[in-house]
Enzyme design. Structure first.
Site, PDB file in Angstrom:
ATOM      1  N   ASP B 308       0.853  -1.174   0.000  1.00 40.51           N
ATOM      2  CA  ASP B 308       0.000   0.000   0.000  1.00 40.51           C
ATOM      3  C   ASP B 308       0.885   1.218   0.000  1.00 40.51           C
ATOM      4  O   ASP B 308       1.854   1.291   0.755  1.00 40.51           O
ATOM      5  CB  ASP B 308      -0.889   0.000   1.245  1.00 40.51           C
ATOM      6  CG  ASP B 308      -2.087  -0.902   1.033  1.00 40.51           C
ATOM      7  OD1 ASP B 308      -2.634  -0.878  -0.079  1.00 40.51           O
ATOM      8  OD2 ASP B 308      -2.458  -1.635   1.965  1.00 40.51           O
ATOM      9  N   ASP B 345     -13.908  15.429   7.359  1.00 36.87           N
ATOM     10  CA  ASP B 345     -12.901  14.481   6.873  1.00 36.87           C
ATOM     11  C   ASP B 345     -11.748  14.424   7.869  1.00 36.87           C
ATOM     12  O   ASP B 345     -10.955  15.354   7.976  1.00 36.87           O
ATOM     13  CB  ASP B 345     -12.414  14.976   5.498  1.00 36.87           C
ATOM     14  CG  ASP B 345     -11.460  13.986   4.858  1.00 36.87           C
ATOM     15  OD1 ASP B 345     -11.081  13.008   5.536  1.00 36.87           O
ATOM     16  OD2 ASP B 345     -11.107  14.198   3.689  1.00 36.87           O
ATOM     17  N   PHE B 378     -16.658   9.425   2.332  1.00 37.27           N
ATOM     18  CA  PHE B 378     -15.873   8.886   1.219  1.00 37.27           C
ATOM     19  C   PHE B 378     -16.142   7.379   1.089  1.00 37.27           C
ATOM     20  O   PHE B 378     -16.223   6.666   2.082  1.00 37.27           O
ATOM     21  CB  PHE B 378     -14.387   9.113   1.508  1.00 37.27           C
ATOM     22  CG  PHE B 378     -13.479   8.564   0.459  1.00 37.27           C
ATOM     23  CD1 PHE B 378     -13.126   9.338  -0.640  1.00 37.27           C
ATOM     24  CD2 PHE B 378     -12.970   7.277   0.568  1.00 37.27           C
ATOM     25  CE1 PHE B 378     -12.285   8.833  -1.605  1.00 37.27           C
ATOM     26  CE2 PHE B 378     -12.129   6.768  -0.400  1.00 37.27           C
ATOM     27  CZ  PHE B 378     -11.791   7.556  -1.487  1.00 37.27           C
ATOM     28  N   GLN B 381     -16.007   3.392  -3.911  1.00 38.78           N
ATOM     29  CA  GLN B 381     -16.687   3.390  -5.208  1.00 38.78           C
ATOM     30  C   GLN B 381     -16.851   4.806  -5.770  1.00 38.78           C
ATOM     31  O   GLN B 381     -16.524   5.076  -6.912  1.00 38.78           O
ATOM     32  CB  GLN B 381     -18.050   2.711  -5.093  1.00 38.78           C
ATOM     33  CG  GLN B 381     -17.997   1.206  -5.282  1.00 38.78           C
ATOM     34  CD  GLN B 381     -17.347   0.505  -4.084  1.00 38.78           C
ATOM     35  OE1 GLN B 381     -17.471   0.969  -2.951  1.00 38.78           O
ATOM     36  NE2 GLN B 381     -16.633  -0.581  -4.350  1.00 38.78           N
ATOM     37  N   THR B 382     -17.360   5.749  -4.915  1.00 37.55           N
ATOM     38  CA  THR B 382     -17.572   7.112  -5.428  1.00 37.55           C
ATOM     39  C   THR B 382     -16.276   7.891  -5.480  1.00 37.55           C
ATOM     40  O   THR B 382     -16.082   8.757  -6.303  1.00 37.55           O
ATOM     41  CB  THR B 382     -18.567   7.881  -4.550  1.00 37.55           C
ATOM     42  OG1 THR B 382     -17.999   8.007  -3.243  1.00 37.55           O
ATOM     43  CG2 THR B 382     -19.899   7.154  -4.462  1.00 37.55           C
ATOM     44  N   ARG B 383     -15.356   7.560  -4.566  1.00 36.78           N
ATOM     45  CA  ARG B 383     -14.079   8.255  -4.419  1.00 36.78           C
ATOM     46  C   ARG B 383     -14.285   9.770  -4.277  1.00 36.78           C
ATOM     47  O   ARG B 383     -13.538  10.564  -4.818  1.00 36.78           O
ATOM     48  CB  ARG B 383     -13.137   7.922  -5.589  1.00 36.78           C
ATOM     49  CG  ARG B 383     -13.004   6.428  -5.801  1.00 36.78           C
ATOM     50  CD  ARG B 383     -11.682   5.962  -6.334  1.00 36.78           C
ATOM     51  NE  ARG B 383     -11.056   6.793  -7.337  1.00 36.78           N
ATOM     52  CZ  ARG B 383     -11.429   6.844  -8.615  1.00 36.78           C
ATOM     53  NH1 ARG B 383     -12.455   6.146  -9.048  1.00 36.78           N
ATOM     54  NH2 ARG B 383     -10.786   7.620  -9.451  1.00 36.78           N
ATOM     55  N   ASP B 519      -5.679  -4.286   6.229  1.00 39.83           N
ATOM     56  CA  ASP B 519      -6.290  -4.170   7.545  1.00 39.83           C
ATOM     57  C   ASP B 519      -7.809  -4.150   7.487  1.00 39.83           C
ATOM     58  O   ASP B 519      -8.468  -4.562   8.423  1.00 39.83           O
ATOM     59  CB  ASP B 519      -5.767  -2.922   8.272  1.00 39.83           C
ATOM     60  CG  ASP B 519      -5.910  -1.673   7.428  1.00 39.83           C
ATOM     61  OD1 ASP B 519      -6.473  -1.759   6.328  1.00 39.83           O
ATOM     62  OD2 ASP B 519      -5.440  -0.606   7.870  1.00 39.83           O
TER      63      ASP B 519
END
Lengths: 573, 683
Positions: B308, B345, B378, B381-383, B519
């Site tokens: 990652d 966020d 967030f 899929q939609t990002r 994770d």
């Protein structure tokens, strides 16, 4: 040792080296190509054979079917040859009116030729009719060699074929490999070689033996026969069974230095070329050359020791006030001399051929140790046609397994993982050989019916027994002589050694092919264990020496090694 | 188990060695030894020579070997078995010590089980999978589970050795709690996911103790090789007796047994299981728990590492550094919208936008509590994430995602912004687009900081033939720039869990072994599919179940060390196998002349070491054979050093050290033992 001798040896090595690539490429085209060579001449023969036998050449076999085909074919061959030998007195082409071959000898001989060993516990000229020689024995000279090539091809395919998308698990078609070996390789080359031999003075006739009057006025019967045709395949197929008892020392089998050279080259030609064929199958010729190099190193070591030992005086006689410059000429032909005899001994035992042009029994202890060790290393120094390559590939797998972990990956060869099952099969292959030899030698050495056949006592006698079983299990067929092998005990135990040493080793080899062919191939990278280059060749040679030599070292130290040191002290046996 | 490193016992820990010594005697039980055929042969040989000694003592048969000789050989054969058991016991010892520590914290606590909304107090050991329990500040978590309600700070130092408390909350990827850890604040409701006795802690204890250890595939294959060699030498030695009789040499059974034991691969046979245990132990000391030896072995074989980007390759905190308004938009309006969209966020990126807006454009962070405000979280899929206000739809997210979003609403992405986004991506940054309704306001430039030294690390892996693939949610251009900067071999951009899974399957389809870390619950299928799946301890229970290793420190960079440990394990096996087999040459030269020289003095030249006497020669070989096991224990436990220089160079070096060295060393060693024996006057 003389410069002349070394030049002849070097010339031979050069010839083999030069032949390997073109001949290996030819073999690759025969067995793996889309179009076989000489399609006009040989193609119809191939297709006719398929039609006669009902073989579909496009249909490949898995390892089990392949093995079953090979075993059925070979064992049927044993039965037919046995029948011909037992019935030769009522069959045609027997101008000498030779009687039926005794049962145990007939069985031993049938097993011997079917296993590509060509151990001969008889004298051909006084035992076998022309029909037996041609239909019973020469048949096997071709088919056993072809079967050996087939196994080598099958194992090569198992190791080199990428696993198909549908999980292709086939390793070829035994019948196709068999037919192609004979039609495109063994028959045409033997045909040409036989003509060359005839030109050099080797007889090729079906007439009866000649009785002549010698210069001294004595009567002598000269044995004749279809010798040249037998001789060519004897060496090309690494069979080694001579038409005459004296084998390639006989002037009618090997009359001139030129035929000697030709025979030597023919013995190594296919085993050497197959390494290159293998490299092409692996799509990396260096893989083949690494194997070739390991074989070449071991060959060079053997021939050097043998030539050195034979060039000197017999250690037991060294103190005598005679001229030793000719070397140890006992049991050697004057027309070949020491260099060509030592070379022939090394070549014939490296390649599991078994033809001889001198008597190994009469070599110095160290000189005689070389042929023995060559065989005991597993007949992988070029080895028998096909048998040398598949034996060597098993040793490669073993080497990769032992040392492969050292690079920090689980062992893999040509991108395929070597796992527990493959290891089990490889160990089975490796175990069969020494266990057969050591158990039978141990048995013979303490049994009265075993030692009664010995011509010599002490360590030399042990060498004779050890050599006989090594030659049998190694499918070599050469004899140390000095041993009367035509007794029930020796005929039967040697037949067992030959059959075990051939088929109990072929089955695991083909099973490895079956196990490896289905495996995924990991592309090679800088972290992959390298199986080309000098490091790997050294490793491979070391593993062959350790696995082969360490097993036999205790027995050898009581045989040729003891004899050598005893002879240095002036003691002979 | 806090301050893990300091506590992990050293090689020479006395208590540990004492315990191992006792264990090694217990391990002499033939039923235990029989699991290792090579050592079993040695034990049978020990029994046999002991019986021979007793027979000679009682019957005094003619021509028997001297009693002291038979006794000495027999004792040293016993030592050989003991030393091998000792090696295994030492390797296990460290795990056992760790297991004891773990076991001490597995006290049986009272659990507050919820049944139909009512609490009842039950012992934790009676909890079953699916029960729900309440845990409050100051209490121990009674079993492994998922938080279904609440948020709490938890002290996990008992498991991880990390003393700073961690936050655990329901939902998301940080919902797992482990039995035996302590809740420091707040109240959580936990659904138990492992019945008592099957918990993570229980499994860890079993693993480190070696109780659940099974032979790995490569160990099995290696055992087959060793058994095969043992059989070969068994036949070589047994057939030597009749062959020697033919040659009029009488050899004692003791000498034959001694020869056999010296020839069979006792060195690797005796150390093999210790090497395997030590490999898992080395991982444990790096705070990684391998669920099986098989996983460690696979780690050495890994061809492809999926890493990652965030946390492994980059520092993980992408910082907003710049705002680029669309034509005709004031930068303050962009800053305002960007800040609004980022208020909820909590990621470092989101916070950095709030900070940038505040510091550069003077916008204070606002509390948005109005009921009419709706935060949009967030998703992969939609990002995008953002905020719905009455009349405003503010979104912030990947440029193409926002482009699709505004297009759906009838707007369009201005061409200038697309070009600017491309430039940001080319420099390794991440552009985020900010939109309000169908209108794109501009871009936020997020900058990624690549970790120092990571490039060199990847170079080392490349030298070992391992491909590194960076996994990132970034767009391909951004990913390419960071990939180039970090020096990875490939990248998967705009990664979704499905794409990750496909990548793993593709690689495996090519025959490659894949390692990854993960994770989240959505990582679980990929973790299960990967050959080596390292789950972060902070991750969900599902991820931990799916992986075959758990990193207690939750440090994704650890994957690199895991691979190194795997390689070390395999290399150690290979070198000791080679060494063991190479040793045989010298042993032959010691023992064979000794066997035959009495009958054939001519064979004296074979005694190249000029040993004191035939008895001394045999005894020296046997003693060397036993002592070499002890001498190699440290190597077996520590593992051979791993050098990332490419397989060909590693092989050349190892063959020289362990192959050639393996041939030479016993010549020296046996001679030294022989000199020692002669010096003390034993022979």
């Amino acid at each position: 040792m003389t410069a002349d001798g070394w030049i002849q040896i070097a010339l031979f090595a050069l010839a083999i080296f030069a032949l390997t690539r073109p001949f290996g490429t030819y073999l690759h085209r025969v067995f793996e190509g889309d179009r076989q060579p000489l399609p006009r001449v040989l193609g119809p023969v191939e297709r006719l054979l398929y039609r006669l036998s009902g073989v579909d050449p496009a249909r490949e076999q898995g390892w089990k079917t392949y093995t079953a085909s090979l075993l059925a074919f070979s064992l049927l061959g044993v039965a037919v040859t046995y029948a011909i030998e037992r019935l030769q007195h009522v069959l045609p082409l027997n101008p000498q009116r030779l009687g039926p071959v005794p049962p145990e000898l007939a069985f031993n001989t049938a097993a011997s030729f079917a296993t590509n060993t060509n151990w001969q516990a008889y004298s051909g000229e006084s035992t076998m009719s022309y029909l037996t020689q041609m239909a019973g024995l020469a048949w096997h000279n071709f088919t056993s060699a072809a079967a050996g090539i087939a196994v080598a091809l099958a194992l090569s395919r198992g190791l080199t074929r990428p696993a198909g998308p549908g999980g292709a698990r086939t390793i070829g078609n035994f019948w196709v490999d068999l037919v192609r070996s004979i039609v495109y390789v063994l028959l045409p080359i033997s045909f040409v070689a036989a003509l060359v031999l005839v030109w050099q003075g080797v007889p090729q006739t079906l007439s009866a033996y000649r009785e002549i009057t010698t210069l001294e006025g004595a009567k002598q019967v000269i044995a004749l026969g279809p010798v040249a045709s037998q001789e060519a395949i004897k060496v090309l197929g690494t069979n080694g069974g001579g038409f005459f008892n004296a084998n390639s020392a006989h002037p009618f089998e090997n009359p001139t230095p030129l035929t000697n050279f030709l025979e030597l080259v023919l013995i190594f030609a296919i085993p050497a070329a197959l390494t290159h064929t293998y490299g092409r199958m692996a799509r990396d010729p260096r893989q083949g050359w690494a194997i070739f190099a390991a074989m070449a190193v071991l060959f060079a070591a053997g021939v050097t020791v043998a030539y050195r030992a034979e060039s000197g005086a017999n250690p037991a006689l060294a103190s005598l006030a005679v001229d030793h410059r000719a070397g140890n000429m006992e049991g050697k032909e004057a027309r070949f001399g020491v260099a060509n005899s030592a070379l022939f001994a090394a070549v014939t035992t490296d390649a599991s051929c078994g033809a001889v042009n001198s008597m190994h029994d009469s070599f110095t202890p160290l000189g005689g140790l070389v042929p023995l060790v060559n065989i005991q290393l597993g007949e992988v120094i070029f080895g028998g046609v096909g048998a040398g390559l598949y034996g060597m590939l098993v040793m490669v797998i073993l080497s990769v397994f032992i040392a492969g972990l050292m690079v920090g990956r689980t062992p893999e060869y040509l991108g395929k993982k070597i796992e527990a099952r493959d290891m089990k099969l490889a160990m089975l292959y490796v175990l069969v050989f020494p266990i057969t030899i050591l158990l039978l030698t141990a048995w013979a050495s303490v049994a009265p019916y075993g030692v009664s056949s010995l011509a010599n006592a002490g360590p030399h006698g042990l060498s004779e027994m050890l050599y006989a079983y090594s030659s049998g299990a190694g499918n070599n067929g050469s004899a140390f002589a000095g041993l009367n092998a035509n007794t029930s005990f020796w005929n039967l135990t040697l037949a067992a050694a030959m059959l075990v040493g051939r088929f109990l080793m072929i089955v695991p080899a083909l099973a490895i092919a079956g196990s490896m062919v289905g495996k995924k191939t990991v592309p090679a990278g800088p972290g992959t264990f390298p199986t080309t280059g000098p490091t790997f060749t050294v490793l491979l040679v070391a593993v062959i020496l350790v696995v082969g030599a360490l097993t036999f070292f205790p027995a050898l130290s009581l045989g040729p090694v003891l004899e050598h040191f005893a002879a240095l002290g002036g003691k002979a046996f | 188990m806090a301050s893990h490193e300091a506590k992990s016992p050293s090689l020479l820990d006395r208590a540990l060695l004492r315990r191992a010594a006792l264990d090694s005697l217990r391990k002499l039980d033939p039923r235990h030894v029989a699991r290792n055929p090579v050592m079993f042969v040695v034990e049978v040989g020990s029994v046999l020579t002991t019986l021979l000694w007793l027979r000679d003592r009682i019957l005094h048969p003619a021509g028997a070997a001297p009693g002291w000789f038979t006794l000495s050989v027999s004792l040293w054969l016993w030592f050989t078995v003991v030393f091998a058991s000792f090696a295994e016991a030492v390797a296990e010892g460290r795990g056992k010590a760790q297991a004891d520590t773990l076991r001490r914290m597995r006290r049986d606590v009272a659990a507050r089980r919820l049944v139909g909304g009512r609490e009842e107090s039950v012992p934790a050991s009676t909890l079953r999978r699916g029960d729900t329990v309440v845990v409050e500040a100051g209490e121990l978590v009674p079993g492994d589970g998922e938080i279904v309600e609440g948020i709490a700070s938890v002290d996990e130092s008992a498991i991880t050795g990390e003393s700073a408390p961690v936050i655990r909350e329901s939902g998301g990827d940080r919902s797992a709690v482990t039995g035996g850890t302590r809740v420091l604040s707040d109240r959580i409701v936990v659904r138990v996911t492992a019945s008592s006795g099957e918990s993570f802690l229980d499994r860890v204890i079993a693993l480190v103790e070696g109780a659940s250890r099974q032979k790995t595939p490569n160990e099995i294959a290696l055992h087959i090789l060793l058994v095969g060699l043992t059989l070969v030498f068994l036949f070589a030695c047994v057939t030597l007796v009749p062959i020697a009789r033919y040659s009029s040499v009488g050899i004692s059974a003791t000498a034959v047994v001694a020869l056999l034991v010296c020839l069979i691969p006792t060195t690797i046979g005796g150390l093999l299981s210790a090497i395997g245990i030590a490999g898992m132990d080395r991982l444990l000391r790096k705070n990684v728990i391998a669920m099986s030896g098989r996983a460690v072995e696979a780690a050495g074989d890994v061809d492809t590492l999926l890493l990652d980007k965030t946390g492994t390759i980059t520092l993980g905190n992408r910082m907003a550094t710049e705002l680029l308004p669309a034509p005709g938009v004031k930068v303050e309006d962009l800053a305002d919208a960007a800040q609004l969209a980022s208020l909820a966020d909590e990621t470092p990126e989101g916070r950095s936008i709030v900070v940038l807006a505040k510091e550069r454009y003077g916008l204070r962070g606002r509390e948005v509590r109005d009921a009419e405000h709706r935060f949009v979280a967030f998703t992969a899929q939609t990002r995008m994430s953002g905020l719905d206000l009455p009349g405003r739809t503010i979104r912030k997210g990947a440029v193409d995602a926002v482009a699709r979003h505004v297009e759906a609403l009838g707007g369009a992405m201005p061409r200038e912004l697309e070009a600017a986004a491309g430039r940001i991506g080319d420099t390794g940054g991440t552009p985020l687009a900010v939109s309000d309704g169908p209108r794109v306001l501009g871009l936020v430039h997020l900058k990624d900081v690549v970790k120092g030294g990571i490039k060199e690390r990847f170079d080392r892996f490349r030298a070992m033939g391992i491909r590194t693939v960076m996994i990132t949610g970034d767009n391909p251009r951004t990913a390419a720039a960071i990939a180039a900067e970090a020096g990875v071999d490939g990248f998967l951009a705009e990664a979704t869990p499905e794409a990750k899974m496909r990548l793993i399957e593709d690689e495996q389809g090519k025959g490659k072994l894949v390692a990854m870390t993960g994770d989240g619950t959505n990582d679980a299928p990929a973790l299960a599919q990967a050959d080596v799946g390292v789950a972060m301890n902070t991750g969900t229970q599902a991820a931990k179940e799916a992986g075959n290793m758990v990193d207690l420190d939750s440090n994704p960079t650890k994957l690199l060390e895991v691979v190194e440990v795997g390689k070390q394990l395999l290399m150690t096996r290979g070198t000791l196998t080679t060494f063991s087999i190479a040793n045989d040459v010298a042993k032959y030269f010691a023992i064979l002349p000794a066997l035959f020289v009495a009958a054939y003095p001519e064979l004296a030249p074979l005694d190249v070491m000029h040993l004191a006497s035939p008895f001394s020669a045999i005894l020296s070989a046997v003693i060397f054979n036993a002592i070499i096991i002890v001498l190699l224990i440290p190597l077996a436990l520590k593992g051979v050093r791993y050098r990332p220089v490419g397989a060909a160079a590693v092989l050349r070096r190892s063959l020289l050290v362990y192959g050639v060295g393996g041939v030479v060393a016993p010549f020296v060693g046996i001679k030294l033992v022989d000199l020692g024996l002669a010096a003390v006057g034993l022979v």
